[in-house]
Design an enzyme around this catalytic site. Structure first.
Site, PDB file in Angstrom:
ATOM      1  N   TYR A 193       0.827  -1.194   0.000  1.00 21.39           N
ATOM      2  CA  TYR A 193       0.000   0.000   0.000  1.00 21.39           C
ATOM      3  C   TYR A 193       0.873   1.260   0.000  1.00 21.39           C
ATOM      4  O   TYR A 193       1.381   1.690   1.022  1.00 21.39           O
ATOM      5  CB  TYR A 193      -0.927   0.021   1.212  1.00 21.39           C
ATOM      6  CG  TYR A 193      -1.834  -1.185   1.348  1.00 21.39           C
ATOM      7  CD1 TYR A 193      -2.192  -1.946   0.238  1.00 21.39           C
ATOM      8  CD2 TYR A 193      -2.339  -1.566   2.584  1.00 21.39           C
ATOM      9  CE1 TYR A 193      -3.025  -3.052   0.358  1.00 21.39           C
ATOM     10  CE2 TYR A 193      -3.178  -2.660   2.719  1.00 21.39           C
ATOM     11  CZ  TYR A 193      -3.508  -3.408   1.608  1.00 21.39           C
ATOM     12  OH  TYR A 193      -4.337  -4.505   1.735  1.00 21.39           O
ATOM     13  N   HIS A 250       0.302 -12.332   1.263  1.00 20.72           N
ATOM     14  CA  HIS A 250      -0.498 -11.392   0.484  1.00 20.72           C
ATOM     15  C   HIS A 250      -0.565 -11.792  -0.995  1.00 20.72           C
ATOM     16  O   HIS A 250       0.456 -11.820  -1.682  1.00 20.72           O
ATOM     17  CB  HIS A 250       0.119  -9.992   0.605  1.00 20.72           C
ATOM     18  CG  HIS A 250      -0.811  -8.886   0.265  1.00 20.72           C
ATOM     19  ND1 HIS A 250      -0.408  -7.564   0.189  1.00 20.72           N
ATOM     20  CD2 HIS A 250      -2.143  -8.874  -0.013  1.00 20.72           C
ATOM     21  CE1 HIS A 250      -1.444  -6.804  -0.107  1.00 20.72           C
ATOM     22  NE2 HIS A 250      -2.506  -7.575  -0.243  1.00 20.72           N
TER      23      HIS A 250
END
Length: 320
Positions: free
Chosen positions: A56, A140
């Site tokens: 992010y 992830h």
């Protein structure tokens, strides 16, 4: 804010979690002061579960979240991040990130699910966050990497870190039901964060996930399916899973809104409440960019629809 536990971990998650992708300038820039104020608003509202990732904003989300939480009692909140993407220098540097975050392009992401890569990722996340421990680490998007054996390799490395006391819980963060089922069935992970697959519009394999989880609990993310369920009356141009919504899904969302309205509820209220109708779901993680979005999501989370709504949706063949 009510909590649900993650069995076997000692962790309790508030039933609304803070998704920090927006702190990494997802799609548009967010000023530092707004990012800090948003985390402050979440804390004041009682949210005590915060989720981020190196992905992010090329680490910006982790840095901002850590800074905003600094000074808060560390034992009073649960913090999660993710592994699988290492941040390395981009040569030559680019003006902007080539992904969906509005940040400088001096770094780039490199898939790495090896034991050494996972350990390096955790160390670097600890440094960016400025904390002494991470509570939950997720593998992830291993399904998106194209790396053979990525999920199992990273899960093994995370479990090792959990056994060493570095982490309290480990899991997978994905929108792929198959990837989550694989790790839940084949490894000793503690949870799975499922994005977009425990929602009013996409829940066909929830029972499979719950069966594979057994006594473990899931974390539901992307409960609004990228925006389609986030407004009382979605119109043409709304997005489903970050793409333009097909007409049939748009129509279905509006039929759900009709039933919700008849029961004194709204579509986003029902969308946020739905995952917690399953005892096997611990919490919902929702992205929040501003203090106003925090207030809106907290209001939705605390105004539960009547139980009769779910029976009405099933009777109308709008829920399995």
């Amino acid at each position: 804010m009510r909590e649900r536990g993650l069995p076997g971990t000692g962790l309790r998650l508030t039933e609304l979690g803070f998704g920090a992708a927006s702190l990494g300038n997802l799609y548009v820039e967010t000023p530092d002061e707004v990012a800090a104020a948003t985390v402050d608003a979440a804390w004041e509202a009682g949210i005590r579960y915060f989720d981020t990732a190196p992905h992010y904003g090329l680490g910006l989300s982790e840095r901002r979240l850590g800074a905003a939480l600094r000074g808060r009692p560390r034992d009073e909140y649960v913090l999660s991040t993710k592994v699988g993407r290492l941040l390395v220098p981009r040569v030559p540097p680019a003006d902007r990130d080539d992904d969906i975050f509005e940040v400088p392009g001096d770094l780039t992401r490199r898939w790495d699910f090896t034991r050494d890569g996972v350990r390096r990722s955790i160390d670097e996340s600890l440094a960016r966050l400025g904390v002494d421990r991470i509570d939950i680490a997720y593998v992830h998007d291993p399904d998106a990497s194209g790396v053979p054996g990525a999920a199992a390799s990273a899960a093994e490395a995370l479990i090792e870190l959990r056994e060493e006391g570095v982490l309290r819980a480990v899991g997978i963060g994905t929108n792929s039901v198959d990837a989550a089922l694989h790790l839940l069935s084949e490894t000793d992970i503690d949870t799975a964060m499922i994005a977009g697959r425990v929602t009013l519009l996409d829940h066909g394999r929830v029972e499979e996930l719950l069966a594979a989880a057994g006594t473990r609990r899931l974390v539901a993310a992307a409960v609004f399916n990228g925006g389609l369920l986030a407004v009382p009356r979605p119109a043409s141009g709304a997005h489903f899973d970050y793409r333009p919504a097909p007409d049939e899904l748009l129509a279905r969302a509006n039929r759900i809104a009709d039933v919700a309205q008849a029961h004194g509820a709204t579509l986003p209220q029902a969308a946020l409440a739905y995952p917690l109708t399953f005892p096997g779901v611990a919490t919902r993680v929702v992205g929040m960019r501003t203090p106003e979005e925090v207030s809106a999501n907290v209001a939705l989370a605390t105004a539960e629809p009547p139980a009769a709504l779910w029976d009405a949706l099933r009777a109308a063949s709008l829920l399995d």
